[in-house]
Design a protein around this motif. Structure first.
Motif, PDB file in Angstrom:
ATOM      1  N   ASP A  36       0.852  -1.287  -0.106  1.00  0.00           N
ATOM      2  CA  ASP A  36      -0.063  -0.176   0.181  1.00  0.00           C
ATOM      3  C   ASP A  36       0.982   1.270   0.082  1.00  0.00           C
ATOM      4  O   ASP A  36       1.469   1.484   0.955  1.00  0.00           O
ATOM      5  CB  ASP A  36      -0.960  -0.051   1.202  1.00  0.00           C
ATOM      6  CG  ASP A  36      -1.883   1.227   1.255  1.00  0.00           C
ATOM      7  OD1 ASP A  36      -1.704   2.182   0.306  1.00  0.00           O
ATOM      8  OD2 ASP A  36      -2.880   1.033   1.926  1.00  0.00           O
ATOM      9  N   SER A  37       0.815   1.956  -1.124  1.00  0.00           N
ATOM     10  CA  SER A  37       1.355   3.369  -1.128  1.00  0.00           C
ATOM     11  C   SER A  37       0.695   4.340  -0.630  1.00  0.00           C
ATOM     12  O   SER A  37       0.982   5.712  -0.672  1.00  0.00           O
ATOM     13  CB  SER A  37       2.063   3.385  -2.523  1.00  0.00           C
ATOM     14  OG  SER A  37       1.202   3.499  -3.762  1.00  0.00           O
ATOM     15  N   THR A  38      -0.746   4.399  -0.770  1.00  0.00           N
ATOM     16  CA  THR A  38      -1.645   5.336  -0.275  1.00  0.00           C
ATOM     17  C   THR A  38      -1.559   5.703   1.189  1.00  0.00           C
ATOM     18  O   THR A  38      -1.457   7.001   1.576  1.00  0.00           O
ATOM     19  CB  THR A  38      -3.099   5.138  -0.849  1.00  0.00           C
ATOM     20  OG1 THR A  38      -2.933   4.876  -2.261  1.00  0.00           O
ATOM     21  CG2 THR A  38      -3.932   6.196  -0.639  1.00  0.00           C
ATOM     22  N   THR A  39      -1.989   4.363   2.007  1.00  0.00           N
ATOM     23  CA  THR A  39      -1.676   4.689   3.528  1.00  0.00           C
ATOM     24  C   THR A  39      -0.732   3.475   3.733  1.00  0.00           C
ATOM     25  O   THR A  39      -1.205   2.439   4.118  1.00  0.00           O
ATOM     26  CB  THR A  39      -3.039   4.626   4.087  1.00  0.00           C
ATOM     27  OG1 THR A  39      -3.663   3.343   3.615  1.00  0.00           O
ATOM     28  CG2 THR A  39      -3.906   5.894   4.076  1.00  0.00           C
ATOM     29  N   PRO A  40       0.588   3.768   3.585  1.00  0.00           N
ATOM     30  CA  PRO A  40       1.551   2.552   3.780  1.00  0.00           C
ATOM     31  C   PRO A  40       1.466   1.982   5.282  1.00  0.00           C
ATOM     32  O   PRO A  40       1.011   2.433   6.131  1.00  0.00           O
ATOM     33  CB  PRO A  40       2.913   3.232   3.450  1.00  0.00           C
ATOM     34  CG  PRO A  40       2.694   4.701   3.966  1.00  0.00           C
ATOM     35  CD  PRO A  40       1.205   5.036   3.531  1.00  0.00           C
ATOM     36  N   PRO A  41       2.435   0.936   5.283  1.00  0.00           N
ATOM     37  CA  PRO A  41       2.365   0.114   6.508  1.00  0.00           C
ATOM     38  C   PRO A  41       2.812   0.889   7.901  1.00  0.00           C
ATOM     39  O   PRO A  41       2.471   0.608   8.979  1.00  0.00           O
ATOM     40  CB  PRO A  41       3.390  -1.125   6.247  1.00  0.00           C
ATOM     41  CG  PRO A  41       3.051  -1.272   4.906  1.00  0.00           C
ATOM     42  CD  PRO A  41       2.854   0.004   4.171  1.00  0.00           C
ATOM     43  N   VAL A  82      -3.724   2.110  19.688  1.00  0.00           N
ATOM     44  CA  VAL A  82      -5.029   1.749  20.306  1.00  0.00           C
ATOM     45  C   VAL A  82      -4.488   0.385  21.176  1.00  0.00           C
ATOM     46  O   VAL A  82      -3.646  -0.265  20.915  1.00  0.00           O
ATOM     47  CB  VAL A  82      -5.838   0.977  19.232  1.00  0.00           C
ATOM     48  CG1 VAL A  82      -6.967   0.084  19.871  1.00  0.00           C
ATOM     49  CG2 VAL A  82      -6.159   1.898  18.339  1.00  0.00           C
ATOM     50  N   PRO A  83      -4.682   0.543  22.524  1.00  0.00           N
ATOM     51  CA  PRO A  83      -4.369  -0.479  23.531  1.00  0.00           C
ATOM     52  C   PRO A  83      -4.591  -1.841  23.038  1.00  0.00           C
ATOM     53  O   PRO A  83      -5.907  -2.157  22.769  1.00  0.00           O
ATOM     54  CB  PRO A  83      -5.261   0.090  24.756  1.00  0.00           C
ATOM     55  CG  PRO A  83      -5.524   1.577  24.654  1.00  0.00           C
ATOM     56  CD  PRO A  83      -5.561   1.547  23.039  1.00  0.00           C
ATOM     57  N   GLY A  84      -3.440  -2.632  23.095  1.00  0.00           N
ATOM     58  CA  GLY A  84      -3.980  -3.992  22.624  1.00  0.00           C
ATOM     59  C   GLY A  84      -4.370  -4.356  21.286  1.00  0.00           C
ATOM     60  O   GLY A  84      -4.616  -5.570  20.797  1.00  0.00           O
ATOM     61  N   ALA A  85      -3.972  -3.546  20.422  1.00  0.00           N
ATOM     62  CA  ALA A  85      -4.479  -3.800  19.013  1.00  0.00           C
ATOM     63  C   ALA A  85      -3.594  -4.575  18.276  1.00  0.00           C
ATOM     64  O   ALA A  85      -2.507  -4.900  18.638  1.00  0.00           O
ATOM     65  CB  ALA A  85      -4.269  -2.272  18.269  1.00  0.00           C
ATOM     66  N   ARG A  86      -4.112  -5.617  17.365  1.00  0.00           N
ATOM     67  CA  ARG A  86      -3.388  -6.548  16.595  1.00  0.00           C
ATOM     68  C   ARG A  86      -3.136  -5.811  15.323  1.00  0.00           C
ATOM     69  O   ARG A  86      -4.180  -5.619  14.664  1.00  0.00           O
ATOM     70  CB  ARG A  86      -4.146  -7.755  16.517  1.00  0.00           C
ATOM     71  CG  ARG A  86      -3.518  -8.768  15.998  1.00  0.00           C
ATOM     72  CD  ARG A  86      -4.107 -10.117  15.808  1.00  0.00           C
ATOM     73  NE  ARG A  86      -3.352 -11.089  15.093  1.00  0.00           N
ATOM     74  CZ  ARG A  86      -3.853 -12.429  14.556  1.00  0.00           C
ATOM     75  NH1 ARG A  86      -5.087 -12.616  15.046  1.00  0.00           N
ATOM     76  NH2 ARG A  86      -3.219 -13.276  13.919  1.00  0.00           N
ATOM     77  N   LEU A  87      -1.978  -6.000  14.753  1.00  0.00           N
ATOM     78  CA  LEU A  87      -1.631  -5.389  13.321  1.00  0.00           C
ATOM     79  C   LEU A  87      -1.330  -6.768  12.462  1.00  0.00           C
ATOM     80  O   LEU A  87      -0.624  -7.789  12.743  1.00  0.00           O
ATOM     81  CB  LEU A  87      -0.275  -4.718  13.333  1.00  0.00           C
ATOM     82  CG  LEU A  87       0.047  -4.109  12.179  1.00  0.00           C
ATOM     83  CD1 LEU A  87      -1.033  -3.306  11.197  1.00  0.00           C
ATOM     84  CD2 LEU A  87       1.431  -3.477  12.276  1.00  0.00           C
ATOM     85  N   HIS A 108      -3.663  -1.108  -1.597  1.00  0.00           N
ATOM     86  CA  HIS A 108      -4.574  -0.169  -0.705  1.00  0.00           C
ATOM     87  C   HIS A 108      -5.854  -0.992  -0.510  1.00  0.00           C
ATOM     88  O   HIS A 108      -6.584  -0.444   0.371  1.00  0.00           O
ATOM     89  CB  HIS A 108      -4.737   1.051  -1.366  1.00  0.00           C
ATOM     90  CG  HIS A 108      -5.546   2.191  -0.431  1.00  0.00           C
ATOM     91  ND1 HIS A 108      -4.941   2.366   0.723  1.00  0.00           N
ATOM     92  CD2 HIS A 108      -6.402   2.856  -0.561  1.00  0.00           C
ATOM     93  CE1 HIS A 108      -5.725   3.202   1.140  1.00  0.00           C
ATOM     94  NE2 HIS A 108      -6.630   3.563   0.472  1.00  0.00           N
ATOM     95  N   LEU A 109      -6.282  -1.911  -1.369  1.00  0.00           N
ATOM     96  CA  LEU A 109      -7.580  -2.638  -1.167  1.00  0.00           C
ATOM     97  C   LEU A 109      -7.454  -4.249  -0.887  1.00  0.00           C
ATOM     98  O   LEU A 109      -7.897  -4.960  -1.795  1.00  0.00           O
ATOM     99  CB  LEU A 109      -8.409  -2.303  -2.485  1.00  0.00           C
ATOM    100  CG  LEU A 109      -8.596  -0.924  -3.108  1.00  0.00           C
ATOM    101  CD1 LEU A 109      -9.276  -0.787  -4.230  1.00  0.00           C
ATOM    102  CD2 LEU A 109      -9.088  -0.385  -1.885  1.00  0.00           C
ATOM    103  N   PRO A 110      -7.039  -4.701   0.233  1.00  0.00           N
ATOM    104  CA  PRO A 110      -7.085  -6.021   0.518  1.00  0.00           C
ATOM    105  C   PRO A 110      -8.282  -6.751   0.342  1.00  0.00           C
ATOM    106  O   PRO A 110      -8.252  -7.829  -0.196  1.00  0.00           O
ATOM    107  CB  PRO A 110      -6.460  -6.029   1.945  1.00  0.00           C
ATOM    108  CG  PRO A 110      -5.677  -4.698   2.129  1.00  0.00           C
ATOM    109  CD  PRO A 110      -6.490  -3.747   1.032  1.00  0.00           C
ATOM    110  N   PRO A 111      -9.363  -6.146   0.778  1.00  0.00           N
ATOM    111  CA  PRO A 111     -10.557  -7.080   0.367  1.00  0.00           C
ATOM    112  C   PRO A 111     -10.874  -7.397  -1.229  1.00  0.00           C
ATOM    113  O   PRO A 111     -11.471  -8.399  -1.313  1.00  0.00           O
ATOM    114  CB  PRO A 111     -11.748  -6.031   1.024  1.00  0.00           C
ATOM    115  CG  PRO A 111     -11.101  -5.107   1.888  1.00  0.00           C
ATOM    116  CD  PRO A 111      -9.898  -4.902   1.533  1.00  0.00           C
TER     117      PRO A 111
END
Length: 241
Positions: free
Chosen positions: A184-189, A199-204, A212-215
């Motif tokens: 993703d070059s639009t909103t990169p990693p 976010v407390p406890g978030a999973r990445l 940019h569109l994984p779905p």
């Protein structure tokens, strides 16, 4: 169990989730896109968040697992900020929490004017969202072309005006999954890591080979990541099998 609601990216529609295999998935069209009308309200994330909550009300849904991709993520964060009691778990994919810098906001406003004046860079926009050589390029181009100019302009103005959401994210207390396409070059990693750290406890989770569109680009991998996340939720919040 509580339902899962996924919000689509700009300037697409709920069709981008067609290959996502989640039981009971609800994927509404954000205002102005797909089958929905362009809003009468002044452009802003608050208006889109209110529309999402109104849709939940129409369906008789109290709390949901709320997810969003790109602009859909901006809307999901607005729902968390303004209607936190409606969110039982959160999924943020290929989005960012910071507000636009002044030059980026100004560019969105220029693009809004351009599209209303008949400007057309839809094919360029579609290509930028995808991994190089993506087999779904033609489908995404068609989806971008289908967007009405007035909806595109409204959404660009809404995104230009959106606030910083990091303070909102730091107060999130529900289970949260952050997803990002490896390419993703639009909103990169790096943007996804900032969200996950806030976010407390978030999973990445990073989706290999996706832009940019994984779905749309990697629906099986996106589905697997969401299903695994759902499997770890408290029993009252789990998605049905």
């Amino acid at each position: 169990m509580i339902p899962t609601v996924l919000l689509h990216a700009f300037p697409l529609s709920s069709a981008m989730f067609a290959a996502v295999d989640l039981p009971g998935l609800i994927a509404p069209d954000l205002a102005g896109f797909g089958t929905s009308a362009v809003p009468d309200a002044p452009p802003g994330m608050s208006a889109l968040a209110a529309d999402v909550v109104a849709e939940l009300d129409r369906r008789g849904l109290d709390r949901v697992v709320l997810g969003g991709v790109s602009m859909g993520g901006y809307v999901a964060m607005a729902v968390v900020r303004e209607y936190p009691e409606r969110v039982g778990a959160l999924i943020l994919a290929d989005t960012k929490a910071g507000a636009d810098a002044p030059d980026a906001a100004a560019n969105r406003l220029r693009m809004a004017e351009s599209v209303l004046a008949g400007g057309d860079d839809t094919d360029v926009l579609a290509a930028r969202m995808l991994a190089p050589g993506s087999p779904v390029l033609a489908e995404v181009q068609a989806g971008v072309r289908a967007a009405r100019p007035e909806a595109v302009a409204w959404a660009q103005r809404a995104m230009a005006a959106r606030p910083d959401s990091f303070d909102t994210l730091r107060q999130v207390t529900v289970p949260t999954l952050v997803i990002v396409g490896e390419l993703d070059s639009t909103t990169p990693p790096a943007e996804a890591r900032l969200i996950a750290e806030a976010v407390p406890g978030a999973r990445l989770v990073t989706i290999p080979g996706s832009g940019h569109l994984p779905p749309w680009e990697r629906p099986a991998e996106f589905t697997a990541a969401v299903r695994e996340f759902m499997g770890g939720l408290p029993a009252g919040a789990r998605l049905g099998a």
